[in-house]
Design a protein around this motif. Structure first.
Motif, PDB file in Angstrom:
ATOM      1  N   LYS A 181       0.822  -1.209   0.000  1.00  8.43           N
ATOM      2  CA  LYS A 181       0.000   0.000   0.000  1.00  8.43           C
ATOM      3  C   LYS A 181       0.856   1.259   0.000  1.00  8.43           C
ATOM      4  O   LYS A 181       0.535   2.244  -0.683  1.00  8.43           O
ATOM      5  N   TYR A 184       2.097   1.816  -3.507  1.00  5.97           N
ATOM      6  CA  TYR A 184       0.953   2.229  -4.318  1.00  5.97           C
ATOM      7  C   TYR A 184       0.622   3.699  -4.086  1.00  5.97           C
ATOM      8  O   TYR A 184       0.383   4.453  -5.037  1.00  5.97           O
ATOM      9  N   ASP A 185       0.631   4.123  -2.822  1.00  4.79           N
ATOM     10  CA  ASP A 185       0.370   5.534  -2.520  1.00  4.79           C
ATOM     11  C   ASP A 185       1.413   6.440  -3.164  1.00  4.79           C
ATOM     12  O   ASP A 185       1.092   7.545  -3.632  1.00  4.79           O
ATOM     13  N   GLU A 189       0.787   9.447  -5.813  1.00  7.60           N
ATOM     14  CA  GLU A 189       1.359  10.784  -5.606  1.00  7.60           C
ATOM     15  C   GLU A 189       2.206  11.209  -6.799  1.00  7.60           C
ATOM     16  O   GLU A 189       2.152  12.360  -7.239  1.00  7.60           O
ATOM     17  N   ASP A 218      -8.771   7.760   4.248  1.00 12.82           N
ATOM     18  CA  ASP A 218      -7.989   7.785   3.015  1.00 12.82           C
ATOM     19  C   ASP A 218      -8.716   8.477   1.868  1.00 12.82           C
ATOM     20  O   ASP A 218      -8.151   8.618   0.786  1.00 12.82           O
ATOM     21  N   ARG A 254      -7.393   5.600  -3.011  1.00 10.32           N
ATOM     22  CA  ARG A 254      -6.442   5.205  -1.979  1.00 10.32           C
ATOM     23  C   ARG A 254      -7.040   4.248  -0.951  1.00 10.32           C
ATOM     24  O   ARG A 254      -6.361   3.870   0.019  1.00 10.32           O
TER      25      ARG A 254
END
Length: 431
Positions: A181, A184-185, A189, A218, A254
Motif C-alpha cells: 500500500k 501504491y500511494d 502521488e 484515506d 487510496r
C-alpha cells in the motif's frame, strides 16, 4: 522543463493511454493505414519519443514485449520495431499546438484558470528512477526477459519520465507484480504532477491492501451517509437502488476495496440505533439531500430507508471484502463542542432559510435542531459532514474566516483534502 500536452491527460483520457495503454488492450496492435488521426494521439507521441532516443531496436522491442506480456511481437509479424513505431507516428502525427486557455466561465463570472503544475525534467526523472529501483528485484524475478530493468531505466532517461513511468506501471501489471500500500500511494502521488487520471495507476495493479477499516481516512472527498445524501440531491437517472450501489462501490483510489461500503454501513447503523425520533431522522435526510428523495413516496419511512442502505452495503462487502466484520470505531466526542459552536454561529442565518422552499421544504431551524441532535447523540464527525451538506443545500454564504474554521475542523476529523471544499463556492470576501 518537460513537454506537457496542451490539456491535462485526465481531460483527454479516462484510462491508460499511449503505448502503455496500447500494451494493455486486447486485439490488434498494428497501425491502421488511412486513420484520420482521431483516437489515442499519445500513441504517436510515445512512438516519436522512442524513435528519437538512442535505444537500439532490440532494447525497444524488449521494452514493448515486457509491457505487452509478450502477446504481440512486431518482429514476428515481419516488421522492424522502428518501422512499427513509425507506422504509429504516421497514424497519429504531431498535432499543431493549441492556444493555451486563460479564462473559464462559471455562472456568468470570469475566473483565471489555476496554473497547471510545472514539471521539472530532472526531478520527475529521478523520482521515476527511484521507483524502478525500489521494485527492481521483483521485476527481475517476474519478467522473463533479461536486463529489462536497465532498459527501462534508459527509456526513462532518453524517452522521458512520463512514458517511462507508464511503462513501469504496465510492466508491473502485465506480470502480476504485487506492490504494498505504501508504494501504491507513492505511485498515486507521483502520477498527480503528470496529470494522469487515477485509473492509469489503479486499474489492473495488484496491491496488498490493508484490511477494511472505517476509521481510516484515506478518501479525498465526502463519504458515508453524507455522500449518499449528496448523490440524491440531484437525482435524475437510474433507480434508487442503482444509486445506492454506486455509492457503496465508490471506494476512493487510496482506499481498500469495500471501504466506502464499510463507512456508509457504520453511519447508517449508528443513525438507525440512535435515540433520534423518526421525524428527526426524516428532517435530517431531507435537509442533507436537498429533498432529492422522499422515502414516503416509495411507501417506506426513513428507518426502512436506512435499512435498505445498510443491506446494499452488506452486499458490496460480501463481494469484495467477505472477511470484514463490522466493528464501529469509537466516536470522536471531544470535538462535539466545536461542531456545536459552528452550528450555533450560523443559527441566525439558518433560521431565515428554507431548503426547497417551493416544494414541501425543510426550514433551516428544523435542520439545525436535527444536526445538533446528531452531534450530541450520534457522532460529531457525521454531524459535521451533514452540516456541510445542509450548507450546500441552502447555498449558504460563508465568510473566509468561517470557511477557514471549517477547514481546520475538517482536518482534525481527518477529512480529505477536498472534503470541506464542497462549500467553497459560497465564500465571500471578508473585505
Amino acid at each position: 522543463m518537460m513537454t506537457q500536452p496542451d490539456e491535462p491527460y485526465y481531460v483527454m483520457y479516462d484510462a491508460d493511454f499511449g503505448l502503455s495503454g496500447l500494451a494493455g488492450r486486447p486485439g490488434t496492435t498494428l497501425p491502421l493505414p488511412g486513420n484520420d488521426g482521431e483516437g489515442d494521439e499519445q500513441v504517436g507521441e510515445d512512438a516519436r519519443s522512442l524513435l528519437e532516443s538512442s535505444l537500439p531496436d532490440d532494447m525497444i522491442r524488449m521494452l514493448w514485449l515486457a509491457a505487452d506480456g509478450e502477446r504481440f511481437d512486431p518482429v514476428a509479424r515481419g516488421a522492424t520495431v522502428r518501422d512499427w513505431l513509425r507506422g504509429w507516428s504516421e497514424t497519429y502525427p504531431a498535432p499543431p499546438p493549441k492556444r493555451p486557455k486563460t479564462f473559464v466561465k462559471y455562472r456568468s463570472t470570469m475566473f483565471v484558470e489555476p496554473p497547471r503544475p510545472v514539471l521539472v525534467g530532472e526531478e520527475m526523472r529521478d523520482a521515476v528512477l527511484a521507483e524502478i529501483g525500489a521494485v527492481e528485484v521483483d521485476l527481475a524475478r517476474a519478467v522473463p526477459l533479461p536486463d529489462v530493468v536497465p532498459v527501462l531505466r534508459r527509456a526513462v532517461v532518453e524517452a522521458g519520465a512520463d512514458l517511462g513511468f507508464r511503462l513501469l506501471l504496465r510492466i508491473l501489471k502485465a506480470h502480476s507484480v504485487r506492490v504494498d500500500k505504501a508504494r501504491y500511494d507513492r505511485f498515486i502521488e507521483l502520477s498527480e504532477p503528470f496529470e494522469y487520471c487515477f485509473a492509469v495507476v489503479h486499474d489492473g495493479l495488484e496491491v496488498d491492501w490493508p484490511p477494511v477499516d472505517p476509521a481510516r481516512r484515506d478518501a479525498d472527498w465526502d463519504f458515508g451517509f453524507s455522500e449518499v445524501a449528496g448523490r440524491f440531491a440531484h437525482w435524475h437517472d437510474g433507480t434508487a437502488h442503482e444509486r445506492l450501489r454506486d455509492v457503496a462501490a465508490a471506494d476512493d483510489v487510496r482506499q481498500s476495496p469495500g471501504s466506502a461500503a464499510a463507512v456508509l454501513l457504520e453511519d447508517v447503523t449508528r443513525l438507525h440505533a440512535s435515540p433520534l425520533s423518526t421525524d428527526t431522522l426524516t428532517t435530517l435526510w431531507l435537509a442533507a439531500s436537498d429533498c432529492g428523495l422522499r422515502p414516503d413516496r416509495f411507501d417506506i419511512d426513513v428507518r426502512q430507508w436506512l435499512q435498505q442502505i445498510a443491506e446494499v452495503c452488506r452486499e458490496r462487502l460480501r463481494e469484495v471484502a467477505p472477511e470484514y466484520r463490522p466493528d464501529p470505531a469509537p466516536v470522536r466526542t471531544e470535538l462535539a463542542d466545536e461542531v456545536l459552536r459552528e452550528l450555533h454561529d450560523v443559527a441566525p442565518e439558518l433560521a431565515s432559510s428554507t431548503i426547497q422552499p417551493h416544494w414541501q421544504g425543510v426550514t433551516g431551524s428544523d435542520a439545525a435542531r436535527a444536526l445538533e441532535q446528531v452531534v450530541v447523540q450520534v457522532d460529531p464527525d457525521l454531524g459535521f459532514r451533514l452540516f456541510l451538506r445542509v450548507l450546500l443545500a441552502l447555498w449558504m454564504p460563508l465568510t473566509e474566516e468561517r470557511y477557514a474554521r471549517y477547514h481546520a475542523l475538517g482536518e482534525r476529523f481527518g477529512l480529505g483534502e477536498f472534503h470541506v471544499s464542497l462549500v467553497d463556492g459560497f465564500i465571500q470576501s471578508d473585505l
